[in-house]
Design a protein around this motif. Structure first.
Motif, PDB file in Angstrom:
ATOM      1  N   TYR A 437       0.847  -1.196   0.000  1.00 48.61           N
ATOM      2  CA  TYR A 437       0.000   0.000   0.000  1.00 48.61           C
ATOM      3  C   TYR A 437       0.881   1.243   0.000  1.00 48.61           C
ATOM      4  O   TYR A 437       2.064   1.196   0.350  1.00 48.61           O
ATOM      5  CB  TYR A 437      -0.916   0.025   1.224  1.00 48.61           C
ATOM      6  CG  TYR A 437      -0.186   0.003   2.531  1.00 48.61           C
ATOM      7  CD1 TYR A 437       0.289   1.182   3.127  1.00 48.61           C
ATOM      8  CD2 TYR A 437       0.065  -1.199   3.189  1.00 48.61           C
ATOM      9  CE1 TYR A 437       0.977   1.150   4.308  1.00 48.61           C
ATOM     10  CE2 TYR A 437       0.746  -1.240   4.382  1.00 48.61           C
ATOM     11  CZ  TYR A 437       1.207  -0.055   4.947  1.00 48.61           C
ATOM     12  OH  TYR A 437       1.886  -0.081   6.114  1.00 48.61           O
ATOM     13  N   PHE A 449      -3.635   3.911  -1.837  1.00 54.44           N
ATOM     14  CA  PHE A 449      -3.597   2.921  -2.903  1.00 54.44           C
ATOM     15  C   PHE A 449      -3.177   1.598  -2.281  1.00 54.44           C
ATOM     16  O   PHE A 449      -2.186   1.545  -1.549  1.00 54.44           O
ATOM     17  CB  PHE A 449      -2.587   3.295  -3.987  1.00 54.44           C
ATOM     18  CG  PHE A 449      -3.014   4.450  -4.868  1.00 54.44           C
ATOM     19  CD1 PHE A 449      -4.275   5.029  -4.750  1.00 54.44           C
ATOM     20  CD2 PHE A 449      -2.145   4.956  -5.832  1.00 54.44           C
ATOM     21  CE1 PHE A 449      -4.650   6.077  -5.558  1.00 54.44           C
ATOM     22  CE2 PHE A 449      -2.530   6.004  -6.639  1.00 54.44           C
ATOM     23  CZ  PHE A 449      -3.777   6.577  -6.502  1.00 54.44           C
ATOM     24  N   GLN A 450      -3.937   0.502  -2.583  1.00 49.04           N
ATOM     25  CA  GLN A 450      -3.552  -0.812  -2.100  1.00 49.04           C
ATOM     26  C   GLN A 450      -3.617  -1.820  -3.252  1.00 49.04           C
ATOM     27  O   GLN A 450      -4.438  -1.668  -4.179  1.00 49.04           O
ATOM     28  CB  GLN A 450      -4.487  -1.275  -0.970  1.00 49.04           C
ATOM     29  CG  GLN A 450      -4.486  -0.347   0.256  1.00 49.04           C
ATOM     30  CD  GLN A 450      -4.985  -1.055   1.483  1.00 49.04           C
ATOM     31  OE1 GLN A 450      -4.433  -2.088   1.877  1.00 49.04           O
ATOM     32  NE2 GLN A 450      -6.040  -0.497   2.102  1.00 49.04           N
ATOM     33  N   TRP A 451      -2.809  -2.850  -3.179  1.00 50.23           N
ATOM     34  CA  TRP A 451      -2.773  -3.866  -4.215  1.00 50.23           C
ATOM     35  C   TRP A 451      -2.400  -5.206  -3.574  1.00 50.23           C
ATOM     36  O   TRP A 451      -1.933  -5.251  -2.451  1.00 50.23           O
ATOM     37  CB  TRP A 451      -1.782  -3.510  -5.318  1.00 50.23           C
ATOM     38  CG  TRP A 451      -0.384  -3.430  -4.817  1.00 50.23           C
ATOM     39  CD1 TRP A 451       0.549  -4.403  -4.736  1.00 50.23           C
ATOM     40  CD2 TRP A 451       0.248  -2.264  -4.257  1.00 50.23           C
ATOM     41  NE1 TRP A 451       1.699  -3.961  -4.193  1.00 50.23           N
ATOM     42  CE2 TRP A 451       1.547  -2.632  -3.882  1.00 50.23           C
ATOM     43  CE3 TRP A 451      -0.145  -0.949  -4.020  1.00 50.23           C
ATOM     44  CZ2 TRP A 451       2.423  -1.754  -3.329  1.00 50.23           C
ATOM     45  CZ3 TRP A 451       0.744  -0.058  -3.477  1.00 50.23           C
ATOM     46  CH2 TRP A 451       2.003  -0.463  -3.133  1.00 50.23           C
ATOM     47  N   PHE A 522      -6.602  -4.405  -7.259  1.00 48.91           N
ATOM     48  CA  PHE A 522      -6.165  -3.030  -6.945  1.00 48.91           C
ATOM     49  C   PHE A 522      -7.351  -2.282  -6.358  1.00 48.91           C
ATOM     50  O   PHE A 522      -8.485  -2.432  -6.844  1.00 48.91           O
ATOM     51  CB  PHE A 522      -5.662  -2.325  -8.200  1.00 48.91           C
ATOM     52  CG  PHE A 522      -5.288  -0.890  -7.967  1.00 48.91           C
ATOM     53  CD1 PHE A 522      -4.101  -0.571  -7.341  1.00 48.91           C
ATOM     54  CD2 PHE A 522      -6.137   0.152  -8.334  1.00 48.91           C
ATOM     55  CE1 PHE A 522      -3.753   0.739  -7.105  1.00 48.91           C
ATOM     56  CE2 PHE A 522      -5.788   1.456  -8.097  1.00 48.91           C
ATOM     57  CZ  PHE A 522      -4.599   1.763  -7.486  1.00 48.91           C
ATOM     58  N   PHE A 524      -8.498   1.662  -4.175  1.00 52.33           N
ATOM     59  CA  PHE A 524      -8.075   2.909  -3.551  1.00 52.33           C
ATOM     60  C   PHE A 524      -9.226   3.520  -2.789  1.00 52.33           C
ATOM     61  O   PHE A 524     -10.404   3.260  -3.072  1.00 52.33           O
ATOM     62  CB  PHE A 524      -7.453   3.877  -4.560  1.00 52.33           C
ATOM     63  CG  PHE A 524      -8.421   4.429  -5.599  1.00 52.33           C
ATOM     64  CD1 PHE A 524      -9.212   5.537  -5.325  1.00 52.33           C
ATOM     65  CD2 PHE A 524      -8.501   3.844  -6.856  1.00 52.33           C
ATOM     66  CE1 PHE A 524     -10.064   6.043  -6.264  1.00 52.33           C
ATOM     67  CE2 PHE A 524      -9.353   4.354  -7.795  1.00 52.33           C
ATOM     68  CZ  PHE A 524     -10.160   5.459  -7.512  1.00 52.33           C
TER      69      PHE A 524
END
Length: 526
Positions: A437, A449-451, A522, A524
């Motif tokens: 993140y 933002f995270q993935w 993904f 956000f």
């Protein structure tokens, strides 16, 4: 007579050191070069003389070390060699590289031819001096074993002198500011001066630059009496670290280590030198010492002892007495000094007019300009205070500005304050990996933002690396390859601030069964 390393010799030494190879010195070269100036500098870029000028080459007769940084090579020509003259002598390596060259006055070598001619023996030496010379050349024989000297006798003299100095100056004694570590600008240096360490006299005529390692650290003097050619000289340098102790080096030379300063940080130096304010001969220094010395004759000295037998014994308390046969008591002196101080006080207060004004004839205006402005009138009659004002700092105006608050930083509208790095970074965090993140700072809205990568079964629950504090604004999965060769995809059915529930589908909109390969996702929010 000039002697020097050649440029080719320096290059060869550097190459051998870098490759950790042994430097082998093989031969001497003697030559007679017409017009050679023995007092001129050696041409370090030149090679060997022309073949017609070379007398002959001779193998090195003996080699020995003087100390770890000095190695000597000798050529000995007996009386059965000759006749020839030479004024150029060179030292050559096993590879044929010319290492050193010396220009000398014309030398004669004559062969012994009884009874017509008496021959001579000739010995010539080259001293190689550089850090690690003994190790690089592999020379393990002490030069003392084959050069005639008086080492034992002279070493005894040197040691007696050192011990005599030790008796006077102790373990260490620094004259005034000698060898004191100081910071000049952004660099460090030792001040010039004289000092004694374990009886070894150290002297520096000019400031000595030093480069400390990472701080904090302690600066030490590493001192030794070390052989140099046929002499023994004080050799010292600055070393860094903690707990340095006296030691013997590989050549058997005793080294003494004393601390001179602690570098706490780049701006703090703690002086650890034992200092004596000696600025001249020791006799004068000791005579000027202040103290009570019980054995001094002055304790019982009479007037007659010092030639003051005619000094009168009469005394008086009267400050008005003007007799030359009466001594004033402390009471008389105090009364006289009171009169003097009263007169001085009257002059200072203005009660007594003297040759100076109580204030300026015309007042003067004292002003400040620049970022800080203000004025005050001063006539010397009293202290004044200047009322100042300070300009607001801007792109074109020097002045002062306040540090921005976090709300001001986040709003980004106030141009009269400055932003600190702490407020600029406030709220920022990051984790880089397969699942990670990025949290943007508050002045960028605290956007997150995270993935990640998820192994999907139908259904399966997955958590975000960190929970979204306020809103999950968007999340999307990626396509995944089907084990059967088709195309499958993932849909998000349930989402929350903490994670999501995913289903896998085939391209016919049929929910897939079992566990499928990993797919990326993904999201956000804030």
């Amino acid at each position: 007579m000039g002697a020097s390393f050649t440029l080719a010799g320096e290059d060869l030494i550097a190459q051998k050191q870098a490759a950790k190879q042994t430097l082998t010195v093989s031969r001497f070269i003697l030559a007679n070069v017409p017009g050679l100036n023995p007092n001129g500098p050696v041409d370090r870029a030149a090679g060997k003389p022309a073949a017609a000028q070379i007398i002959d080459t001779y193998p090195v007769t003996l080699a020995g070390y003087v100390n770890p940084s000095q190695v000597v090579y000798s050529l000995m020509l007996a009386s059965d060699i000759g006749d020839f003259d030479w004024n150029w002598i060179g030292l050559e390596s096993a590879e044929g590289v010319l290492l050193m060259v010396a220009y000398v006055p014309l030398q004669q070598k004559r062969r012994n031819i009884p009874p017509l001619q008496l021959g001579n023996n000739v010995t010539r030496n080259f001293l190689l001096k550089f850090d690690g010379a003994q190790e690089l050349t592999g020379v393990t024989i002490d030069a003392n074993t084959w050069q005639h000297d008086f080492t034992v006798r002279l070493a005894g003299i040197d040691e007696r002198e050192r011990l005599a100095n030790r008796d006077v100056f102790g373990r260490a004694c620094f004259f005034g500011s000698a060898l004191q570590l100081e910071k000049v600008g952004s660099a460090y240096q030792l001040k010039p001066g004289t000092a004694y360490v374990e009886g070894v006299r150290l002297q520096s005529a000019a400031p000595l630059p030093v480069v400390p390692p990472a701080l904090p650290s302690t600066a030490w003097l590493d001192v030794a009496l070390q052989r140099e050619l046929s002499d023994v000289v004080a050799n010292w340098n600055v070393v860094w670290g903690a707990g340095k102790a006296d030691y013997l080096d590989s050549a058997g030379v005793q080294h003494y280590c004393v601390p001179i300063a602690d570098l706490v940080n780049s701006n703090t130096i703690t002086d650890r030198r034992p200092v004596e304010n000696i600025a001249g001969p020791l006799v004068a220094h000791f005579a000027a010492r202040v103290g009570d010395y019980a054995q001094l004759r002055a304790r019982a000295t009479t007037k007659e002892d010092v030639g003051l037998g005619n000094l009168p014994n009469a005394k008086s308390d009267d400050e008005n007495t003007d007799s030359s046969l009466i001594l004033a008591t402390t009471k008389a002196v105090k009364a006289a000094s009171a009169v003097i101080w009263t007169a001085i006080a009257n002059m200072v207060s203005g009660a007594t007019v003297v040759g100076r004004a109580a204030k300026l004839a015309s007042a003067r205006t004292i002003g400040l300009s620049g970022a800080v402005t203000g004025t005050a009138s001063f006539d010397g009659s009293g202290d004044v205070a200047i009322v100042t004002s300070v300009a607001q700092a801007s792109e074109s105006q020097a002045g002062v500005a306040k540090a921005a608050t976090q709300p001001q930083t986040d709003a980004g509208a106030d141009d009269s304050v400055y932003v600190t790095p702490k407020k600029m970074r406030w709220g920022f965090s990051i984790s880089i990996g397969e699942n990670g993140y990025i949290v943007f700072p508050t002045w960028l809205g605290s956007l997150i933002f995270q993935w990640g990568s998820a192994t999907v079964s139908s259904p399966s629950n997955h958590s975000f690396p960190i929970a979204f504090p306020n809103n999950l604004l968007f999340i999307t999965p990626g396509f995944i390859p089907s084990p059967s060769g088709g195309v499958e995809y993932v849909q998000i059915h349930i989402k929350s601030l903490n994670g999501f529930t995913a289903w896998a589908y085939t391209d016919t909109a049929t929910r897939a069964s079992g566990t499928l390969p990993s797919c990326g996702w993904f999201a956000f929010g804030n």
